[in-house]
Write a protein that holds these residues in place. Structure first.
Motif, PDB file in Angstrom:
ATOM      1  N   LYS A  56       0.718  -1.291  -0.275  1.00 57.02           N
ATOM      2  CA  LYS A  56       0.129  -0.044  -0.196  1.00 57.02           C
ATOM      3  C   LYS A  56       0.756   1.513  -0.111  1.00 57.02           C
ATOM      4  O   LYS A  56       0.523   2.242  -0.710  1.00 57.02           O
ATOM      5  CB  LYS A  56      -0.920  -0.077   1.272  1.00 57.02           C
ATOM      6  N   CYS A  57       2.182   1.073   0.621  1.00 51.64           N
ATOM      7  CA  CYS A  57       3.137   2.507   0.911  1.00 51.64           C
ATOM      8  C   CYS A  57       3.754   2.584  -0.356  1.00 51.64           C
ATOM      9  O   CYS A  57       3.849   3.795  -0.785  1.00 51.64           O
ATOM     10  CB  CYS A  57       4.041   2.366   1.757  1.00 51.64           C
ATOM     11  N   ILE A  58       4.030   1.378  -1.187  1.00 51.28           N
ATOM     12  CA  ILE A  58       4.620   1.527  -2.510  1.00 51.28           C
ATOM     13  C   ILE A  58       3.622   2.268  -3.427  1.00 51.28           C
ATOM     14  O   ILE A  58       3.982   3.080  -4.476  1.00 51.28           O
ATOM     15  CB  ILE A  58       4.919   0.341  -3.270  1.00 51.28           C
ATOM     16  N   ASN A  59       2.555   2.013  -3.472  1.00 45.68           N
ATOM     17  CA  ASN A  59       1.275   2.556  -4.333  1.00 45.68           C
ATOM     18  C   ASN A  59       0.707   4.106  -3.987  1.00 45.68           C
ATOM     19  O   ASN A  59       0.196   4.579  -5.008  1.00 45.68           O
ATOM     20  CB  ASN A  59       0.080   1.355  -4.604  1.00 45.68           C
ATOM     21  N   GLU A  60       1.023   4.185  -2.685  1.00 50.44           N
ATOM     22  CA  GLU A  60       0.334   5.711  -2.241  1.00 50.44           C
ATOM     23  C   GLU A  60       1.689   6.337  -1.371  1.00 50.44           C
ATOM     24  O   GLU A  60       2.000   5.886  -0.448  1.00 50.44           O
ATOM     25  CB  GLU A  60      -0.981   5.399  -1.454  1.00 50.44           C
ATOM     26  N   ASN A  61       2.028   7.391  -1.738  1.00 44.68           N
ATOM     27  CA  ASN A  61       3.334   8.069  -1.299  1.00 44.68           C
ATOM     28  C   ASN A  61       3.106   8.625  -0.084  1.00 44.68           C
ATOM     29  O   ASN A  61       3.883   8.886   0.858  1.00 44.68           O
ATOM     30  CB  ASN A  61       4.011   8.798  -2.274  1.00 44.68           C
TER      31      ASN A  61
END
Length: 188
Positions: A56-61
């Protein structure tokens, strides 16, 4: 002020911790990682790292993932999983201490500082059930409470939670999940 009345020992440790996090972050960001995991070396990680949170962190900075437990009036600072923007915020807390203390009329408090920067920078918050235990230098483990509230405030918290639950139901319709109400309350 000296919030723990220990001759500023806790404050000095917080300064060291926050400066160290910032230095490591600045070194790490040179290699342009997809996500950042801020993991303290004095902790034993009981669960595996939450890979769905990392994705999720990879996809939403602006995504930050922290533990749901031990918020102490703020938000847990034991570890964090962050997207790029969230990592910048989390790692720059050292440089925002004055803003936090003076602007908010607060004493220096690690968990309240985490909550302040997350809310101020409008990060996207997700909670994880990952658990850790602190390990002292002598190898002793610290007993941890994996409760959102401290044991001494559970009864007060339960009555506040019931109140918030009823408010949440009236505002958001019929809610069956108390965790959603807790998140609503913390963002509100």
């Amino acid at each position: 002020g000296d919030p723990f009345f220990n001759n500023f020992h806790s404050c000095k440790n917080l300064f060291r911790q926050l400066l160290s996090i910032n230095k490591v972050y600045n070194k790490a960001k040179q290699s342009k990682p997809l996500a950042y995991l801020f993991l303290r070396p004095d902790l034993e990680y009981i669960n595996n790292i939450d890979l769905s949170a990392v994705n999720k962190c990879i996809n939403e900075n602006s995504q930050i993932v922290i533990p749901y437990w031990q918020w102490w009036g703020g938000m847990n600072d034991r570890f964090a999983i962050c997207g790029e923007k969230a990592a910048e915020t989390y790692a720059s807390r050292y440089y925002r201490l004055s803003e936090f203390c003076l602007g908010q009329n607060n004493i220096m408090h690690a968990e309240k500082l985490v909550k302040y920067v997350i809310c101020k920078d409008k990060l996207s918050l997700q909670l994880t059930d990952m658990k850790v235990k602190r390990v002292r230098v002598n190898g002793e483990y610290v007993d941890e409470s994996f409760s959102l509230f401290t044991d001494t405030t559970i009864k007060k918290a339960q009555s506040k939670l019931n109140y918030l639950f009823s408010i949440g139901q009236s505002i958001l319709g019929k809610i069956r999940d108390r965790n959603l109400v807790i998140l609503f309350w913390h963002y509100w």
